[in-house]
Design a protein around this motif. Structure first.
Motif, PDB file in Angstrom:
ATOM      1  N   VAL A  56       3.022  22.346  48.277  1.00 30.75           N
ATOM      2  CA  VAL A  56       3.835  21.290  47.667  1.00 30.75           C
ATOM      3  C   VAL A  56       5.136  21.116  48.452  1.00 30.75           C
ATOM      4  N   GLY A  57       5.723  22.225  48.867  1.00 29.52           N
ATOM      5  CA  GLY A  57       6.956  22.151  49.644  1.00 29.52           C
ATOM      6  C   GLY A  57       6.773  21.443  50.966  1.00 29.52           C
ATOM      7  N   VAL A  58       5.695  21.746  51.669  1.00 25.21           N
ATOM      8  CA  VAL A  58       5.434  21.080  52.956  1.00 25.21           C
ATOM      9  C   VAL A  58       5.197  19.598  52.738  1.00 25.21           C
ATOM     10  N   VAL A  59       4.421  19.253  51.705  1.00 25.36           N
ATOM     11  CA  VAL A  59       4.155  17.837  51.425  1.00 25.36           C
ATOM     12  C   VAL A  59       5.459  17.108  51.105  1.00 25.36           C
ATOM     13  N   LEU A  60       6.313  17.704  50.268  1.00 21.79           N
ATOM     14  CA  LEU A  60       7.589  17.063  49.937  1.00 21.79           C
ATOM     15  C   LEU A  60       8.490  16.950  51.156  1.00 21.79           C
ATOM     16  N   LEU A  61       8.484  17.962  51.999  1.00 23.32           N
ATOM     17  CA  LEU A  61       9.316  17.926  53.199  1.00 23.32           C
ATOM     18  C   LEU A  61       8.879  16.797  54.128  1.00 23.32           C
ATOM     19  N   VAL A  62       7.585  16.677  54.354  1.00 31.73           N
ATOM     20  CA  VAL A  62       7.071  15.605  55.219  1.00 31.73           C
ATOM     21  C   VAL A  62       7.293  14.252  54.560  1.00 31.73           C
ATOM     22  N   LEU A  63       7.087  14.166  53.260  1.00 34.39           N
ATOM     23  CA  LEU A  63       7.311  12.915  52.537  1.00 34.39           C
ATOM     24  C   LEU A  63       8.772  12.492  52.633  1.00 34.39           C
ATOM     25  N   GLY A  64       9.682  13.453  52.540  1.00 28.25           N
ATOM     26  CA  GLY A  64      11.099  13.139  52.666  1.00 28.25           C
ATOM     27  C   GLY A  64      11.464  12.624  54.040  1.00 28.25           C
ATOM     28  N   VAL A  65      10.794  13.123  55.064  1.00 25.85           N
ATOM     29  CA  VAL A  65      11.046  12.634  56.427  1.00 25.85           C
ATOM     30  C   VAL A  65      10.487  11.229  56.588  1.00 25.85           C
ATOM     31  N   VAL A  74      16.431  12.565  51.911  1.00 22.26           N
ATOM     32  CA  VAL A  74      17.087  13.869  52.038  1.00 22.26           C
ATOM     33  C   VAL A  74      16.855  14.702  50.781  1.00 22.26           C
ATOM     34  N   LEU A  75      16.977  14.077  49.602  1.00 23.12           N
ATOM     35  CA  LEU A  75      16.766  14.808  48.355  1.00 23.12           C
ATOM     36  C   LEU A  75      15.331  15.326  48.240  1.00 23.12           C
ATOM     37  N   ALA A  79      14.198  19.222  48.165  1.00 22.74           N
ATOM     38  CA  ALA A  79      13.328  19.733  47.100  1.00 22.74           C
ATOM     39  C   ALA A  79      12.108  20.434  47.698  1.00 22.74           C
ATOM     40  N   GLY A  80      11.555  19.874  48.758  1.00 23.66           N
ATOM     41  CA  GLY A  80      10.427  20.515  49.436  1.00 23.66           C
ATOM     42  C   GLY A  80      10.808  21.850  50.036  1.00 23.66           C
ATOM     43  N   PHE A  81      11.979  21.901  50.654  1.00 19.38           N
ATOM     44  CA  PHE A  81      12.450  23.163  51.226  1.00 19.38           C
ATOM     45  C   PHE A  81      12.636  24.213  50.126  1.00 19.38           C
TER      46      PHE A  81
END
Length: 126
Positions: A56-65, A74-75, A79-81
Protein backbone atom coordinates in the motif's frame (compact mmCIF):
# COMPACT_ATOMS: atom_id res chain seq x y z
CA UNK A 1 27.21 -28.89 5.29
CA UNK A 2 28.45 -31.90 7.20
CA UNK A 3 32.03 -32.13 8.40
CA UNK A 4 34.28 -34.94 7.27
CA UNK A 5 35.71 -37.36 9.81
CA UNK A 6 39.10 -35.64 9.62
CA UNK A 7 37.54 -32.19 10.20
CA UNK A 8 35.61 -33.50 13.22
CA UNK A 9 38.80 -34.96 14.69
CA UNK A 10 40.70 -31.69 14.18
CA UNK A 11 37.84 -29.73 15.73
CA UNK A 12 37.73 -32.07 18.73
CA UNK A 13 41.50 -31.66 19.19
CA UNK A 14 41.20 -27.86 19.04
CA UNK A 15 38.39 -27.90 21.61
CA UNK A 16 40.45 -30.11 23.91
CA UNK A 17 43.42 -27.72 23.60
CA UNK A 18 41.17 -24.75 24.46
CA UNK A 19 39.81 -26.58 27.51
CA UNK A 20 43.31 -27.44 28.70
CA UNK A 21 44.69 -23.94 28.08
CA UNK A 22 42.01 -21.89 29.85
CA UNK A 23 39.18 -23.78 31.55
CA UNK A 24 37.66 -20.58 33.01
CA UNK A 25 37.27 -19.06 29.55
CA UNK A 26 35.61 -22.23 28.27
CA UNK A 27 33.22 -22.20 31.23
CA UNK A 28 32.28 -18.55 30.62
CA UNK A 29 31.81 -19.22 26.92
CA UNK A 30 29.56 -22.19 27.68
CA UNK A 31 27.48 -20.07 30.08
CA UNK A 32 27.13 -17.34 27.46
CA UNK A 33 25.99 -19.84 24.84
CA UNK A 34 23.40 -21.33 27.18
CA UNK A 35 21.98 -17.89 27.98
CA UNK A 36 21.65 -16.84 24.33
CA UNK A 37 17.95 -16.25 23.68
CA UNK A 38 16.15 -18.24 21.06
CA UNK A 39 15.30 -16.38 17.85
CA UNK A 40 11.91 -14.71 17.83
CA UNK A 41 9.42 -16.15 15.39
CA UNK A 42 7.11 -13.62 13.83
CA UNK A 43 3.56 -14.80 13.28
CA UNK A 44 2.34 -15.19 9.69
CA UNK A 45 -0.41 -12.65 10.43
CA UNK A 46 2.26 -10.05 11.24
CA UNK A 47 4.17 -10.89 8.08
CA UNK A 48 0.97 -10.50 6.03
CA UNK A 49 0.25 -7.12 7.63
CA UNK A 50 3.82 -6.02 6.95
CA UNK A 51 3.65 -7.00 3.28
CA UNK A 52 0.25 -5.33 2.85
CA UNK A 53 1.44 -2.09 4.43
CA UNK A 54 4.56 -2.10 2.27
CA UNK A 55 2.55 -2.66 -0.91
CA UNK A 56 0.00 0.00 0.00
CA UNK A 57 2.86 2.36 0.81
CA UNK A 58 4.58 1.79 -2.53
CA UNK A 59 1.30 2.26 -4.40
CA UNK A 60 0.57 5.51 -2.53
CA UNK A 61 4.11 6.75 -3.09
CA UNK A 62 3.94 6.12 -6.84
CA UNK A 63 0.41 7.54 -6.99
CA UNK A 64 1.61 10.69 -5.24
CA UNK A 65 4.37 11.12 -7.80
CA UNK A 66 1.92 10.62 -10.69
CA UNK A 67 -0.67 13.10 -9.36
CA UNK A 68 -0.13 16.53 -10.94
CA UNK A 69 -1.69 18.51 -8.09
CA UNK A 70 1.34 19.64 -6.01
CA UNK A 71 -0.06 19.62 -2.47
CA UNK A 72 -2.20 16.51 -2.87
CA UNK A 73 0.63 14.61 -4.55
CA UNK A 74 3.03 15.42 -1.72
CA UNK A 75 0.46 14.44 0.93
CA UNK A 76 -0.28 11.12 -0.79
CA UNK A 77 3.46 10.42 -1.14
CA UNK A 78 4.05 11.20 2.53
CA UNK A 79 1.17 8.91 3.49
CA UNK A 80 2.72 6.16 1.36
CA UNK A 81 6.09 6.65 3.01
CA UNK A 82 4.47 6.49 6.47
CA UNK A 83 2.68 3.27 5.51
CA UNK A 84 5.97 1.71 4.41
CA UNK A 85 7.71 2.76 7.63
CA UNK A 86 4.81 1.32 9.64
CA UNK A 87 5.04 -1.92 7.67
CA UNK A 88 8.74 -2.30 8.40
CA UNK A 89 8.45 -1.29 12.06
CA UNK A 90 5.53 -3.65 12.79
CA UNK A 91 7.64 -6.81 13.18
CA UNK A 92 10.30 -4.82 15.02
CA UNK A 93 7.74 -3.70 17.58
CA UNK A 94 6.55 -7.29 17.98
CA UNK A 95 10.14 -8.43 18.59
CA UNK A 96 10.71 -5.62 21.11
CA UNK A 97 7.55 -6.63 22.96
CA UNK A 98 8.72 -10.23 23.00
CA UNK A 99 12.12 -9.17 24.35
CA UNK A 100 10.46 -7.15 27.13
CA UNK A 101 8.28 -10.10 28.17
CA UNK A 102 11.37 -12.29 28.10
CA UNK A 103 13.27 -9.82 30.34
CA UNK A 104 10.36 -9.76 32.79
CA UNK A 105 10.32 -13.54 32.88
CA UNK A 106 14.06 -13.67 33.48
CA UNK A 107 13.79 -11.03 36.20
CA UNK A 108 11.28 -13.24 38.02
CA UNK A 109 13.45 -16.31 37.50
CA UNK A 110 15.69 -15.17 40.37
CA UNK A 111 12.78 -15.47 42.80
CA UNK A 112 12.60 -18.36 45.15
CA UNK A 113 9.95 -21.03 45.09
CA UNK A 114 8.02 -19.51 47.99
CA UNK A 115 8.00 -16.05 46.39
CA UNK A 116 6.44 -17.48 43.23
CA UNK A 117 3.88 -19.39 45.27
CA UNK A 118 2.92 -16.26 47.21
CA UNK A 119 2.58 -14.24 44.01
CA UNK A 120 0.38 -16.91 42.44
CA UNK A 121 -1.77 -17.17 45.57
CA UNK A 122 -2.27 -13.39 45.67
CA UNK A 123 -3.23 -13.39 42.00
CA UNK A 124 -5.82 -16.12 42.59
CA UNK A 125 -7.37 -14.55 45.66
CA UNK A 126 -7.97 -11.18 44.02
Amino acid sequence: MALSEYERDVLAQMEEQFRDADPDWVERLGAAQRSTPAPVRIAPRVWAAMVCLLLVGVVLLVLGVVINVPVVGVLVSVAGFCAMVAGVSLPLMKMAGHAKRRRDTHARAGEGFMDRQKRQWERRTR
